[in-house]
Design an enzyme around this catalytic site. Structure first.
Site, PDB file in Angstrom:
ATOM      1  CB  ILE A  19      16.156  14.437 -10.973  1.00 47.84           C
ATOM      2  CG1 ILE A  19      16.170  14.804  -9.498  1.00 47.84           C
ATOM      3  CG2 ILE A  19      17.525  14.703 -11.596  1.00 47.84           C
ATOM      4  CD1 ILE A  19      16.945  13.815  -8.654  1.00 47.84           C
ATOM      5  CG  ASN A 100      20.942  16.135 -15.478  1.00 48.63           C
ATOM      6  OD1 ASN A 100      22.088  16.585 -15.493  1.00 48.63           O
ATOM      7  ND2 ASN A 100      20.656  14.879 -15.831  1.00 48.63           N
ATOM      8  CE1 TYR A 167      24.456  20.163 -24.797  1.00 49.60           C
ATOM      9  CE2 TYR A 167      26.450  21.502 -24.883  1.00 49.60           C
ATOM     10  CZ  TYR A 167      25.619  20.637 -24.197  1.00 49.60           C
ATOM     11  OH  TYR A 167      25.929  20.258 -22.905  1.00 49.60           O
ATOM     12  CE  LYS A 171      22.872  21.913 -22.032  1.00 49.73           C
ATOM     13  NZ  LYS A 171      22.015  21.275 -21.018  1.00 49.73           N
ATOM     14  CB  VAL A 202      30.851  15.912 -15.587  1.00 50.52           C
ATOM     15  CG1 VAL A 202      30.634  14.935 -14.446  1.00 50.52           C
ATOM     16  CG2 VAL A 202      30.676  17.349 -15.096  1.00 50.52           C
ATOM     17  CB  THR A 204      28.610  11.827 -18.171  1.00 48.08           C
ATOM     18  OG1 THR A 204      28.664  12.709 -19.304  1.00 48.08           O
ATOM     19  CG2 THR A 204      28.663  12.631 -16.887  1.00 48.08           C
TER      20      THR A 204
HETATM   21  N1  LIG Z   1      29.259  15.786 -19.047  1.00 40.78           N
HETATM   22  C1  LIG Z   1      29.678  17.011 -19.289  1.00 40.78           C
HETATM   23  O1  LIG Z   1      30.887  17.260 -19.402  1.00 40.78           O
HETATM   24  C2  LIG Z   1      28.692  18.139 -19.409  1.00 40.78           C
HETATM   25  C3  LIG Z   1      29.200  19.424 -19.628  1.00 40.78           C
HETATM   26  C4  LIG Z   1      28.308  20.489 -19.729  1.00 40.78           C
HETATM   27  C5  LIG Z   1      26.950  20.267 -19.591  1.00 40.78           C
HETATM   28  N2  LIG Z   1      26.482  18.997 -19.390  1.00 40.78           N
HETATM   29  C6  LIG Z   1      25.029  18.829 -19.258  1.00 40.78           C
HETATM   30  O2  LIG Z   1      24.743  17.986 -18.152  1.00 40.78           O
HETATM   31  C7  LIG Z   1      23.503  17.340 -18.342  1.00 40.78           C
HETATM   32  C8  LIG Z   1      23.648  15.844 -18.058  1.00 40.78           C
HETATM   33  O3  LIG Z   1      24.548  15.293 -19.006  1.00 40.78           O
HETATM   34  P1  LIG Z   1      25.475  14.029 -18.735  1.00 40.78           P
HETATM   35  O4  LIG Z   1      26.848  14.457 -19.041  1.00 40.78           O
HETATM   36  O5  LIG Z   1      25.155  13.413 -17.433  1.00 40.78           O
HETATM   37  O6  LIG Z   1      25.007  13.144 -19.997  1.00 40.78           O
HETATM   38  P2  LIG Z   1      24.383  11.675 -20.141  1.00 40.78           P
HETATM   39  O7  LIG Z   1      25.104  10.702 -19.288  1.00 40.78           O
HETATM   40  O8  LIG Z   1      24.331  11.467 -21.605  1.00 40.78           O
HETATM   41  O9  LIG Z   1      22.922  11.847 -19.536  1.00 40.78           O
HETATM   42  C9  LIG Z   1      21.893  12.484 -20.224  1.00 40.78           C
HETATM   43  C10 LIG Z   1      20.583  12.106 -19.566  1.00 40.78           C
HETATM   44  O10 LIG Z   1      19.539  12.797 -20.267  1.00 40.78           O
HETATM   45  C11 LIG Z   1      18.511  11.891 -20.556  1.00 40.78           C
HETATM   46  N3  LIG Z   1      17.775  12.235 -21.772  1.00 40.78           N
HETATM   47  C12 LIG Z   1      18.285  12.542 -22.992  1.00 40.78           C
HETATM   48  N4  LIG Z   1      17.292  12.696 -23.885  1.00 40.78           N
HETATM   49  C13 LIG Z   1      16.127  12.479 -23.204  1.00 40.78           C
HETATM   50  C14 LIG Z   1      14.752  12.466 -23.577  1.00 40.78           C
HETATM   51  N5  LIG Z   1      14.368  12.699 -24.846  1.00 40.78           N
HETATM   52  N6  LIG Z   1      13.826  12.200 -22.640  1.00 40.78           N
HETATM   53  C15 LIG Z   1      14.188  11.941 -21.372  1.00 40.78           C
HETATM   54  N7  LIG Z   1      15.470  11.946 -20.954  1.00 40.78           N
HETATM   55  C16 LIG Z   1      16.428  12.196 -21.869  1.00 40.78           C
HETATM   56  C17 LIG Z   1      19.223  10.549 -20.743  1.00 40.78           C
HETATM   57  O11 LIG Z   1      18.321   9.484 -20.484  1.00 40.78           O
HETATM   58  P3  LIG Z   1      17.706   8.488 -21.594  1.00 40.78           P
HETATM   59  O12 LIG Z   1      18.723   8.373 -22.685  1.00 40.78           O
HETATM   60  O13 LIG Z   1      17.454   7.247 -20.828  1.00 40.78           O
HETATM   61  O14 LIG Z   1      16.446   9.162 -22.026  1.00 40.78           O
HETATM   62  C18 LIG Z   1      20.296  10.622 -19.668  1.00 40.78           C
HETATM   63  O15 LIG Z   1      19.785  10.133 -18.445  1.00 40.78           O
HETATM   64  C19 LIG Z   1      23.087  17.651 -19.790  1.00 40.78           C
HETATM   65  O16 LIG Z   1      22.126  18.676 -19.796  1.00 40.78           O
HETATM   66  C20 LIG Z   1      24.372  18.140 -20.427  1.00 40.78           C
HETATM   67  O17 LIG Z   1      24.131  19.014 -21.506  1.00 40.78           O
HETATM   68  C21 LIG Z   1      27.318  17.933 -19.298  1.00 40.78           C
END
Ligand SMILES: NC(=O)c1ccc[n+]([C@@H]2O[C@H](COP(=O)([O-])OP(=O)(O)OC[C@H]3O[C@@H](n4cnc5c(N)ncnc54)[C@H](OP(=O)(O)O)[C@@H]3O)[C@@H](O)[C@H]2O)c1
Length: 263
Positions: A19, A100, A167, A171, A202, A204
């Protein structure tokens, strides 16, 4: 004498989960659920996650945590090789990859963006998933086991948003990877299933960043502020549960582009 945990593991189907983005949000919630189920989990993010490490110790569950920057794309094959060295080919019954990790940065209109930030964006959101999938398929090609890849996509793959051009493009690219690779896998001797899943809105840290963005950089900002104010955001744990259940959903054939809000 076997310890209790050894006995449990011996009777358990040997599934391994890789993951990305497990230091916060949806990825952390997925890893959390899997560790509670005592599954074997490989986590990848730049920051470490002490809470997950602690939980894995308490549950006597197999957790390998890689503090790794997915923008270091040339190191991805080595990372995957190392991860696969911990997978017991004799007892493995399933290997799962959840792409993810993702970032919104840089937000703002094209014409005002920093070029190297655009490059980094595609490395994280599109290039790293493509390389991880390529290595995953290479390393599992000869294994007659369950193999499923889930790409975490977004509504932004289909709806255009001003301020999120890269973005949206990354995607949409991820969804097209899913569909094309699914076609390729149809005739593979031991096919892997590839799915795309948009998680909905979500709660986050990514949503916090959206609510804090400047209107000039993201004109739709107020819509997301309103969704938060009226408690319309989905929880990370519910979202994680739905994503995990998709991994084991035999009615899905591969190539599907799914939205959690329609499930
Ligand atoms: N939240 C929403 O409403 C939503 C909606 C649509 C899609 N999504 C998608 O869901 C997924 C998870 O997002 P989230 O909402 O859970 O966001 P988040 O809390 O910001 O989590 C993003 C994760 O990605 C990791 N990451 C980012 N850049 C990285 C890098 N260069 N190397 C390794 N890891 C990296 C971060 O870890 P580190 O910073 O520690 O590296 C973090 O664990 C994403 O793909 C996002 O586009 C989210």
């Amino acid at each position: 004498m076997f310890s209790h945990s050894t006995l449990y593991l011996n009777h358990h189907a040997m599934n391994y989960f890789i993951i990305t983005g497990t230091s916060s949000g949806i990825g952390e919630a997925i890893a959390n659920r899997l560790i509670h189920r005592r599954e074997k989990v490989f986590c990848i993010s730049r920051r470490e996650n002490p809470a997950l490490n602690l939980l894995a110790k308490r549950e006597h569950s197999g957790l390998w945590y890689y503090q790794f920057d997915l923008r270091s794309t040339s190191k991805i094959p080595g990372l995957m090789k190392e991860i696969f060295s911990f997978i017991d080919k004799e007892t493995v019954s399933g290997i799962f990859l959840i792409n993810n990790a993702g970032t919104l940065m840089p937000t703002g209109f094209s014409g005002t963006l920093n070029n190297s930030e655009i490059e980094e964006h595609y490395k994280t959101n599109l290039l790293a998933p493509a390389l991880l999938i390529n290595e995953f398929l290479k390393l599992t090609a000869e294994l007659n086991i369950k193999k499923t890849i889930i790409n975490i996509s977004s509504g932004a793959a289909v709806s255009a948003y001003a301020g999120w051009s890269n973005y949206c493009a990354a995607k949409a690219g991820l969804d097209m990877l899913t569909r094309s690779i699914a076609l390729e896998q149809k005739n593979a001797p031991f096919p892997a299933k590839v799915l795309s899943v948009a998680p909905g809105i979500v709660d986050t840290p990514m949503q916090e960043i959206i609510r804090e963005s400047k209107v000039e950089q993201f004109p739709m900002k107020e819509k997301f502020v309103a969704l938060h104010q009226t408690n319309k955001l989905a929880g990370t744990d519910d979202t994680a549960q739905k994503i995990i259940s998709l991994l084991f959903d035999n009615s899905l054939l591969g190539g599907e582009i799914l939205d959690i809000r329609n499930l």
